[in-house]
Design a protein around this motif. Sequence first.
Motif, mmCIF file in Angstrom:
data_model
loop_
_atom_site.group_PDB
_atom_site.id
_atom_site.type_symbol
_atom_site.label_atom_id
_atom_site.label_comp_id
_atom_site.label_asym_id
_atom_site.label_seq_id
_atom_site.Cartn_x
_atom_site.Cartn_y
_atom_site.Cartn_z
ATOM 1 N N ASP A 1 -82.642 39.043 4.542
ATOM 2 C CA ASP A 1 -82.732 39.758 5.828
ATOM 3 C C ASP A 1 -81.550 39.444 6.742
ATOM 4 O OD1 ASP A 1 -85.137 40.403 4.808
ATOM 5 O OD2 ASP A 1 -86.340 39.813 6.559
ATOM 6 N N VAL A 2 -81.064 38.203 6.642
ATOM 7 C CA VAL A 2 -80.017 37.796 7.579
ATOM 8 C C VAL A 2 -78.648 38.334 7.168
ATOM 9 C CG1 VAL A 2 -81.273 35.699 8.239
ATOM 10 C CG2 VAL A 2 -79.543 35.593 6.427
ATOM 11 N N ILE A 3 -78.566 38.910 5.961
ATOM 12 C CA ILE A 3 -77.297 39.531 5.556
ATOM 13 C C ILE A 3 -77.389 41.022 5.870
ATOM 14 C CG2 ILE A 3 -75.725 39.950 3.618
ATOM 15 C CD1 ILE A 3 -77.033 37.478 2.253
ATOM 16 N N ASP A 4 -76.576 41.459 6.845
ATOM 17 C CA ASP A 4 -76.678 42.826 7.361
ATOM 18 C C ASP A 4 -76.671 43.895 6.273
ATOM 19 O OD1 ASP A 4 -77.060 42.318 9.934
ATOM 20 O OD2 ASP A 4 -74.955 42.492 10.569
ATOM 21 N N ILE A 5 -75.683 43.788 5.359
ATOM 22 C CA ILE A 5 -75.513 44.872 4.394
ATOM 23 C C ILE A 5 -76.497 44.788 3.231
ATOM 24 C CG2 ILE A 5 -73.068 45.249 4.932
ATOM 25 C CD1 ILE A 5 -72.475 43.577 2.356
ATOM 26 N N CYS A 6 -77.354 43.770 3.252
ATOM 27 C CA CYS A 6 -78.234 43.576 2.102
ATOM 28 C C CYS A 6 -79.531 44.363 2.251
ATOM 29 C CB CYS A 6 -78.551 42.090 1.939
ATOM 30 S SG CYS A 6 -79.452 41.763 0.432
ATOM 31 N N ASN A 7 -79.885 45.080 1.170
ATOM 32 C CA ASN A 7 -81.063 45.921 1.191
ATOM 33 C C ASN A 7 -81.917 45.613 -0.039
ATOM 34 O OD1 ASN A 7 -82.906 47.999 1.208
ATOM 35 N ND2 ASN A 7 -81.411 49.599 0.723
ATOM 36 N N VAL A 8 -83.145 45.156 0.213
ATOM 37 C CA VAL A 8 -84.034 44.761 -0.891
ATOM 38 C C VAL A 8 -85.121 45.817 -1.070
ATOM 39 C CG1 VAL A 8 -85.659 43.009 -1.712
ATOM 40 C CG2 VAL A 8 -83.641 42.312 -0.401
ATOM 41 N N PHE B 1 -79.300 45.653 -3.074
ATOM 42 C CA PHE B 1 -77.967 46.220 -2.847
ATOM 43 C C PHE B 1 -77.261 45.451 -1.758
ATOM 44 C CE2 PHE B 1 -80.797 49.464 -4.371
ATOM 45 C CZ PHE B 1 -80.031 50.255 -5.228
ATOM 46 N N TYR B 2 -75.950 45.213 -1.948
ATOM 47 C CA TYR B 2 -75.094 44.784 -0.845
ATOM 48 C C TYR B 2 -74.255 45.999 -0.504
ATOM 49 C CZ TYR B 2 -76.362 39.955 -1.948
ATOM 50 O OH TYR B 2 -77.042 38.785 -2.168
ATOM 51 N N GLY B 3 -74.565 46.676 0.568
ATOM 52 C CA GLY B 3 -73.911 47.954 0.853
ATOM 53 C C GLY B 3 -74.220 48.909 -0.286
ATOM 54 N N LYS B 4 -73.183 49.463 -0.908
ATOM 55 C CA LYS B 4 -73.422 50.399 -2.014
ATOM 56 C C LYS B 4 -73.535 49.676 -3.350
ATOM 57 C CE LYS B 4 -71.613 54.768 -0.288
ATOM 58 N NZ LYS B 4 -70.330 54.865 0.419
ATOM 59 N N LYS B 5 -73.083 48.418 -3.359
ATOM 60 C CA LYS B 5 -73.039 47.697 -4.630
ATOM 61 C C LYS B 5 -74.417 47.126 -4.968
ATOM 62 C CE LYS B 5 -70.577 43.989 -6.957
ATOM 63 N NZ LYS B 5 -71.698 43.072 -7.154
ATOM 64 N N GLN B 6 -74.891 47.492 -6.168
ATOM 65 C CA GLN B 6 -76.201 46.976 -6.574
ATOM 66 C C GLN B 6 -76.036 45.595 -7.210
ATOM 67 O OE1 GLN B 6 -78.634 49.814 -8.608
ATOM 68 N NE2 GLN B 6 -80.404 48.444 -8.716
ATOM 69 N N ALA B 7 -76.804 44.626 -6.724
ATOM 70 C CA ALA B 7 -76.672 43.256 -7.230
ATOM 71 C C ALA B 7 -77.823 42.873 -8.165
ATOM 72 C CB ALA B 7 -76.596 42.272 -6.075
#
Lengths: 258, 235
Positions: free
Chosen positions: A61-68, A19-25
């Motif tokens: 990890d270095v992208i704040d809004i990114c959640n894996v 996810f980038y914030g709420k958007k699922q990638a």
Amino acid sequence: MKKNGVNMIKISAKNVDVFYGKKQALFNINLEIEENQVTALIGPSGCGKSTFLRCLNRMNDVIDICNVQGEIVINDFNINDKGCDVVRLREKIGMVFQKPNPFPKTLYENISYGPTIHGMAQSKQEMDEIVETSLKKAALWEEVKDRLHEPGTGLSGGQQQRLCIARAISVQPEVILMDEPCSALDPIATAQIEELIDELKKEHTIIIVTHSMAQAARVSQNTGFFHLGELIEHGSTDKIFKNPENNKTQDYITGRFG
Amino acid sequence: MSEATHTVKSYEEELQSLNKNIIKMGVSCEEALGKAIIAITTRDSENAETVIKNDEKIDKFETLIEQQVVNLIALRQPMAIDLRETVTALKISSDLERIGDLAKNISKRTLLLNENLPKNLVEALVRVSTNVQKQLKSVLDAYLDRSSSMAVNVWENDEQIDELTNLCMQEVIKYLKEHESNLDDGTHLLFVTKNIERIGDHTTNIAEQIYYLVEGEYLEGDRPKGTEPIVTGEK
Ligand SMILES: Nc1ncnc2c1ncn2[C@@H]1O[C@H](COP(=O)(O)OP(=O)(O)OP(=O)(O)O)[C@@H](O)[C@H]1O
Ligand SMILES: [Mg+2]
């Protein structure tokens, strides 16, 4: 490595969501990458190829809004575990980017940087050897051996890209990730990089993102096709380009995408 | 061809044009075979001459298709279904070209025949050639419909043609024995029969290509084979 004629699995992604914030990638990606093979990742712009590649060395990890979420298992170890040493991980999983990005330093320093921080050389002589073998493996040695102390940015684009590959292999990574490594190169430089990839796969596992179907077909043994964040099809490159299972894959590789 | 069309229109048009040329070439071959059979069974030299003259047209189709295929490969780098379309077009056109040649050869021999053929022999020839003509028509329909099941039918029917060829050969041998003074005609008839069988074989090749085109896999297994040909011993 082969066991009983079957390639060993080097990396397996299990139920990976990004996810980038709420958007699922990325949506529930399950993908196994074979050891000492070249795997090409293809798919339209924005489908999540680079995002997936960055999952493999925790560059997200270095992208704040990114959640894996999910597991990335490399050598039987889930790199998303808390205990993972990210610095060591990035030593094992090298990366080459779309635009050649040499450091604004000499050729020599570009290569010696990684081995220095990983403490890989005990003496100047050992470091010289690492620099030489890395440049040789990247098929750049002959062209630059007399100008090792000139700035890396003074090379041509194709030479810079090979310098970046030399830099990536200097720390002896097990896996090399390449994100469109030839998109800025002419056909000759591209052919040199492709030849290099073929050579490198003897010692490394390679994953390459490319927008060139012909390049994917030429350099890889396996291909994964992504579309809108999903892995649509994954299999031998031969099969994908001659007779893909999925209509979306077929439409994409034959240039029928609407 | 795939349902969706190519983003690049000219590429789509090139593939369609290739497709159309195969069909046109196939229809020309059907005509050639039809006329060649009428010519030999009714001793009609006008039709025979037309077949001989028109073979040039079929040859030109082959050259045209070959050029189109080379252009597609060089300029479009076709993949997946497009690659199979392109490669099979090349192979099908070369089988069709051979069919054209064989029909022409039958017609040339027709012009050289001295005597009218006995009724039994004519009937045997008509039986096998009618079958081969049907096969050729079906295989072109299979290509047009992209139907692998129709292609498999054609492939399986080849056995029947081999059997009818053998029966026809027996008639020719009988003819040879009864007309020892006319070895020329007998020899021509042997070749004519063999040519018809070979047209059947090329038709079966095309069926195999269509199967590959549609399924992306090769038809497995040995070709169905009838009884061994008795005269030539060829397989
Ligand atoms: N840093 C980011 N912040 C927010 N969204 C992002 C970020 N990076 C990527 N995305 C989004 O995630 C999706 C996947 O992007 P990604 O860069 O992985 O695609 P890609 O397949 O590599 O595309 P391309 O072929 O154009 O490089 C896209 O919708 C993109 O907009
Ligand atoms: Mg990208």
